[in-house]
Enzyme design. Structure first.
Site, PDB file in Angstrom:
ATOM      1  N   ILE A   1      39.705  67.993  24.445  1.00 20.25           N
ATOM      2  CA  ILE A   1      39.010  67.010  25.076  1.00 20.25           C
ATOM      3  C   ILE A   1      38.845  65.503  24.700  1.00 20.25           C
ATOM      4  O   ILE A   1      39.113  65.439  22.498  1.00 20.25           O
ATOM      5  CB  ILE A   1      37.162  66.673  25.093  1.00 20.25           C
ATOM      6  CG1 ILE A   1      36.916  67.781  23.236  1.00 20.25           C
ATOM      7  CG2 ILE A   1      36.951  68.454  26.171  1.00 20.25           C
ATOM      8  CD1 ILE A   1      35.131  67.330  23.776  1.00 20.25           C
ATOM      9  N   CYS A   2      38.232  64.012  24.438  1.00 28.28           N
ATOM     10  CA  CYS A   2      39.170  63.231  23.540  1.00 28.28           C
ATOM     11  C   CYS A   2      37.716  63.127  22.121  1.00 28.28           C
ATOM     12  O   CYS A   2      36.756  64.150  21.531  1.00 28.28           O
ATOM     13  CB  CYS A   2      37.494  61.560  24.380  1.00 28.28           C
ATOM     14  SG  CYS A   2      38.911  61.114  24.991  1.00 28.28           S
ATOM     15  N   PRO A   3      38.233  63.038  20.716  1.00 29.33           N
ATOM     16  CA  PRO A   3      39.436  61.704  21.232  1.00 29.33           C
ATOM     17  C   PRO A   3      40.635  62.484  20.263  1.00 29.33           C
ATOM     18  O   PRO A   3      41.453  61.986  20.742  1.00 29.33           O
ATOM     19  CB  PRO A   3      38.807  61.129  19.728  1.00 29.33           C
ATOM     20  CG  PRO A   3      38.139  62.331  18.930  1.00 29.33           C
ATOM     21  CD  PRO A   3      37.279  63.450  19.485  1.00 29.33           C
TER      22      PRO A   3
END
Ligand SMILES: [Zn+2]
Lengths: 81, 266
Positions: free
Chosen positions: A16-18
């Site tokens: 997932i981000c980042p």
């Protein structure tokens, strides 16, 4: 769209981000200008944010495509060091 | 050197910055920074450089932690009273980040040891609390052509400047000679709001990181003055003095000298 030659592929499914962008950025840093990176991912938000960030960093996004229910591929050409 | 998975996580907020990236982070990990003093400024400078991943941090300080230090010297703690400041700081920084190696030197910096101490480092940070040391560090950095990020604090004011020998000004271009001891605040006048050391130390750490990365402007030919009471930052131009006694083409100071005490340490 014409077929482009892919110089490197990474699979960042599950991230997932980042970290989606961290992994993509590290991958493109190690490539030569003009080479194309293909990113396989399954985090929807990153299918929008990675192309934007890559363009902010000066690279060219060639393709963003949803390939099945869960996955996207993004192709980016490295434009500068 | 490849970044490990842990490092990709630890430094992710650096890596996603266009100015840093994986390459910039590796530069930071390979950098060697020497900090003069493990006190008010040395603590925040070292803390942020350690968090940033500066691979080697040298620190010199001869003092032990005292209760009166803890109002501002944030690398230390109450249970470290009586411990050497460099040992205390080493433990704090290395436990924050295992990528960092801290080399602590329990000694006073002097004309006899300074060149040997700083010669293998990329950048020097002055966090000392007295004029004799500030001039000694300036002169040694000019002679060895080491970039120097100098900071000072007093009461509600702070100052930062970045000295790039051969390119810009030096501390003596700004103040050629040390002020006589009588003009320097006495110990009772030399209070400092603890948080000011954090402001100035963080500015110094930022200058160091920009020098390592080669990005942005630094305080070359410039003195930054922070006035906390007025909430004002002011940048003053400091031209290189063509007749500077240490950094001009014909310097009159060609050997280091130790200056006697008689100054209050702030
Ligand atoms: Zn000078």
């Amino acid at each position: 769209m014409e077929d482009v030659r892919i110089d490197k592929k990474i699979n960042i499914k599950g991230l997932i981000c980042p970290y989606t962008f961290v992994k993509s950025k590290i991958a493109i840093e190690d490539m030569e200008v003009g080479e194309v990176l293909e990113i396989l991912l399954d985090y929807e938000e990153a299918s929008r944010s990675i192309p934007k960030s890559m363009e902010d960093h000066g690279h060219k996004v060639l393709k963003v495509e949803k390939i099945n229910d869960t996955d996207w591929i993004i192709q980016v050409r490295k434009e500068k060091e | 050197m490849e970044l490990t998975e842990d490092q990709l996580h630890r430094y992710s907020r650096h890596i996603i910055l266009p100015e840093v990236g994986g390459k910039g982070q590796k530069k930071i990990l390979n950098a060697k920074v020497f900090i003069v003093g493990a006190g008010g400024l040395g603590c925040p400078v070292g803390y942020y450089l350690a968090a940033a991943g500066v691979g080697t941090i040298g620190m010199i300080d001869n003092d032990t932690v005292e209760l009166s230090n803890l109002q501002r010297q944030i690398a230390h703690s109450t249970k470290k009273i009586g411990v050497h400041k460099v040992d205390s700081a080493k433990e704090t920084f290395e436990s924050l980040n295992p990528d960092v190696k801290v080399i602590g030197i329990k000694d006073r910096i002097s004309k006899d040891n300074i060149k040997d101490l700083i010669k293998d480092y990329d950048i020097v940070v002055d966090g000392s609390d007295n004029f004799p040391t500030r001039y000694l560090v300036n002169d040694a950095c000019v002679m060895l052509k080491k970039p120097l990020v100098s900071g000072a604090i007093l009461r509600f004011e702070g100052q930062v400047t970045t000295i790039l020998p051969g390119e810009g000004h030096c501390y003596r271009c700004l103040f050629e000679e040390m002020p006589p001891p009588g003009l320097v605040p006495s110990c009772q006048e030399a209070g400092v709001l603890g948080a000011i050391t954090g402001v100035v130390g963080a500015l110094q750490a930022t200058e160091v990181l920009k020098l390592i990365l080669g990005k942005g402007d630094v305080l070359k030919n410039m003195l930054l003055i922070y006035d906390a009471l007025k909430v004002n930052f002011r940048r003053v131009k400091v031209p290189k003095n063509p007749d500077c006694p240490v950094c001009s083409d014909n310097p009159t100071i060609t050997e280091l000298q130790d200056y006697d005490a008689g100054y209050c340490r702030i």
